[in-house]
Scaffold this motif. Structure first.
Motif, PDB file in Angstrom:
ATOM      1  N   GLY A 109       6.433  -5.710  -7.412  1.00 55.22           N
ATOM      2  CA  GLY A 109       6.376  -4.280  -7.177  1.00 55.22           C
ATOM      3  C   GLY A 109       4.950  -3.768  -7.070  1.00 55.22           C
ATOM      4  O   GLY A 109       4.602  -3.041  -6.132  1.00 55.22           O
ATOM      5  N   VAL A 110       4.115  -4.173  -8.007  1.00 52.65           N
ATOM      6  CA  VAL A 110       2.714  -3.737  -7.984  1.00 52.65           C
ATOM      7  C   VAL A 110       2.030  -4.276  -6.724  1.00 52.65           C
ATOM      8  O   VAL A 110       1.280  -3.564  -6.043  1.00 52.65           O
ATOM      9  CB  VAL A 110       1.971  -4.216  -9.255  1.00 52.65           C
ATOM     10  N   HIS A 111       2.325  -5.509  -6.404  1.00 52.29           N
ATOM     11  CA  HIS A 111       1.751  -6.137  -5.218  1.00 52.29           C
ATOM     12  C   HIS A 111       2.112  -5.353  -3.949  1.00 52.29           C
ATOM     13  O   HIS A 111       1.265  -5.104  -3.088  1.00 52.29           O
ATOM     14  CB  HIS A 111       2.275  -7.569  -5.130  1.00 52.29           C
ATOM     15  N   GLY A 112       3.378  -4.950  -3.857  1.00 51.56           N
ATOM     16  CA  GLY A 112       3.828  -4.225  -2.667  1.00 51.56           C
ATOM     17  C   GLY A 112       3.157  -2.871  -2.526  1.00 51.56           C
ATOM     18  O   GLY A 112       2.739  -2.478  -1.429  1.00 51.56           O
ATOM     19  N   ILE A 113       3.049  -2.148  -3.637  1.00 52.72           N
ATOM     20  CA  ILE A 113       2.374  -0.848  -3.580  1.00 52.72           C
ATOM     21  C   ILE A 113       0.935  -1.053  -3.121  1.00 52.72           C
ATOM     22  O   ILE A 113       0.408  -0.325  -2.289  1.00 52.72           O
ATOM     23  CB  ILE A 113       2.419  -0.160  -4.958  1.00 52.72           C
ATOM     24  N   CYS A 114       0.334  -2.072  -3.673  1.00 54.62           N
ATOM     25  CA  CYS A 114      -1.041  -2.407  -3.338  1.00 54.62           C
ATOM     26  C   CYS A 114      -1.204  -2.682  -1.838  1.00 54.62           C
ATOM     27  O   CYS A 114      -2.071  -2.124  -1.175  1.00 54.62           O
ATOM     28  CB  CYS A 114      -1.390  -3.642  -4.155  1.00 54.62           C
ATOM     29  N   ILE A 115      -0.339  -3.501  -1.283  1.00 54.55           N
ATOM     30  CA  ILE A 115      -0.417  -3.826   0.146  1.00 54.55           C
ATOM     31  C   ILE A 115      -0.192  -2.610   1.020  1.00 54.55           C
ATOM     32  O   ILE A 115      -0.960  -2.321   1.932  1.00 54.55           O
ATOM     33  CB  ILE A 115       0.681  -4.860   0.533  1.00 54.55           C
ATOM     34  N   LEU A 116       0.893  -1.901   0.743  1.00 52.23           N
ATOM     35  CA  LEU A 116       1.217  -0.754   1.595  1.00 52.23           C
ATOM     36  C   LEU A 116       0.150   0.318   1.481  1.00 52.23           C
ATOM     37  O   LEU A 116      -0.220   0.945   2.477  1.00 52.23           O
ATOM     38  CB  LEU A 116       2.583  -0.180   1.224  1.00 52.23           C
ATOM     39  N   ALA A 117      -0.370   0.517   0.277  1.00 51.63           N
ATOM     40  CA  ALA A 117      -1.381   1.554   0.103  1.00 51.63           C
ATOM     41  C   ALA A 117      -2.675   1.158   0.805  1.00 51.63           C
ATOM     42  O   ALA A 117      -3.281   1.955   1.518  1.00 51.63           O
ATOM     43  CB  ALA A 117      -1.624   1.791  -1.374  1.00 51.63           C
ATOM     44  N   LEU A 118      -3.093  -0.087   0.622  1.00 48.46           N
ATOM     45  CA  LEU A 118      -4.356  -0.495   1.228  1.00 48.46           C
ATOM     46  C   LEU A 118      -4.246  -0.540   2.750  1.00 48.46           C
ATOM     47  O   LEU A 118      -5.243  -0.457   3.455  1.00 48.46           O
ATOM     48  CB  LEU A 118      -4.827  -1.835   0.656  1.00 48.46           C
ATOM     49  N   SER A 119      -3.036  -0.674   3.280  1.00 47.44           N
ATOM     50  CA  SER A 119      -2.886  -0.639   4.737  1.00 47.44           C
ATOM     51  C   SER A 119      -2.469   0.761   5.197  1.00 47.44           C
ATOM     52  O   SER A 119      -2.012   0.938   6.329  1.00 47.44           O
ATOM     53  CB  SER A 119      -1.866  -1.687   5.203  1.00 47.44           C
ATOM     54  N   ASN A 120      -2.605   1.745   4.301  1.00 44.13           N
ATOM     55  CA  ASN A 120      -2.309   3.144   4.646  1.00 44.13           C
ATOM     56  C   ASN A 120      -0.882   3.378   5.119  1.00 44.13           C
ATOM     57  O   ASN A 120      -0.632   4.233   5.941  1.00 44.13           O
ATOM     58  CB  ASN A 120      -3.267   3.652   5.724  1.00 44.13           C
TER      59      ASN A 120
END
Lengths: 200, 200
Positions: B161-172
């Protein structure tokens, strides 16, 4: 070489998008190029660029169709769900199944980066917003005491969470194998989150 | 051309890994090649392959060092946390900050795919397992009534879950901007999950 010109602009567009989708389906993101799409529909790259601004524009349109398919599945799920909780818990399943069945086109949606300085056009941003809105629709009845801001945040946390499990699982980084285990993790994420979110 | 040979195998290995890390830091995954690493340390590709089996082996070793750095930060956090809940909630922050500060090397860990048919070696798998174990260590005291199986699953759900938020957020892709908003989403994910997970 005789150049074909027996298609309207709209037909050309449809043919190009279908060809691009097929290329991504079979060869993944790396396999996609304007040259290959043009060759697949029997036109030149020059003609392709009469219909699409550039390769980014073509890819955004492929991704828009992927998002439309996912959105249609979410709408069908919403219509067939017993209640909001049931709907949200099954949203995760729909997402995982979608990614598992069409991994290349799913990956293209979030792996594609626009060239530096370009921003996502409004019509595309609207497709992303529409997906979050569907999660917010499910959350709102479960947390009527919460301000909209919290609902918005929760939708993004859940979406990001499911997305991450999906990515790590499909790349075999979670030490779990098979779609069933991934579905189990996703259910765990959504149901525990909802329990926390709705209990305050 | 005179070939340098004034380094031990161990020194060569260290030089090559540092050079590879620097290349990924500056140019991202796509910039990395055996040729560039060899050039950076003043040896031939042939010499490089006396120290590493192949490019996959080199990349796995770069990734292992990234995982070691993340693991060290997690250990420091565990030592400085007030309790398990505090530790778990701050784990998300550490992860997001790590990814934000070193996006290319972080991305290489999960974007790198081994050639078909090759499996992750046991020494590397152990580094992944060790990270999950640190999350499980935080969860166990909060859910003593739960079987180990549930703890294992929760650690993976939270991590993914944390990983996914991180990816989606960093890719805007989440419609949120800035590390602060991402940290807020991560806290929402972990705290609501924990509340659900520990209340049953």
């Amino acid at each position: 070489m005789a150049r074909r010109s027996d298609h309207s602009r709209e037909e050309l567009r449809e043919m190009a998008l279908s060809a691009a989708e097929q290329i991504v389906l079979e060869q993944g993101y790396e396999g996609l190029s304007a040259r290959k799409v043009a060759a697949a529909i029997g036109y030149t790259v020059g003609t392709l660029y009469l219909v699409f601004e550039n390769i980014d524009d073509l890819i955004l349109n492929v991704n828009a169709r992927t998002l439309d398919r996912l959105h249609a599945q979410m709408e069908a799920l919403q219509a067939s769900s017993a209640d909001s909780r049931d709907y949200l818990e099954r949203l995760g399943e729909v997402y995982i199944r979608f990614a598992d069945e069409d991994p290349h086109r799913w990956a293209l949606v979030f792996e594609h980066r626009l060239a530096d300085g370009r921003t996502v056009p409004a019509w595309y941003q609207e497709k992303i917003t529409r997906m979050f809105a569907m999660v917010e629709d499910g959350l709102a009845p479960l947390a009527r005491q919460r301000p909209q801001e919290d609902i918005t945040e929760a939708a993004r946390a859940i979406w990001g969470g499911v997305h991450g499990i999906c990515i790590l699982a499909l790349s075999n980084s979670l030490g779990v194998a098979g779609v069933d285990s991934v579905q189990k993790l996703t259910r765990s994420l959504i149901s525990n989150y909802l329990q926390g979110f709705t209990s305050e």
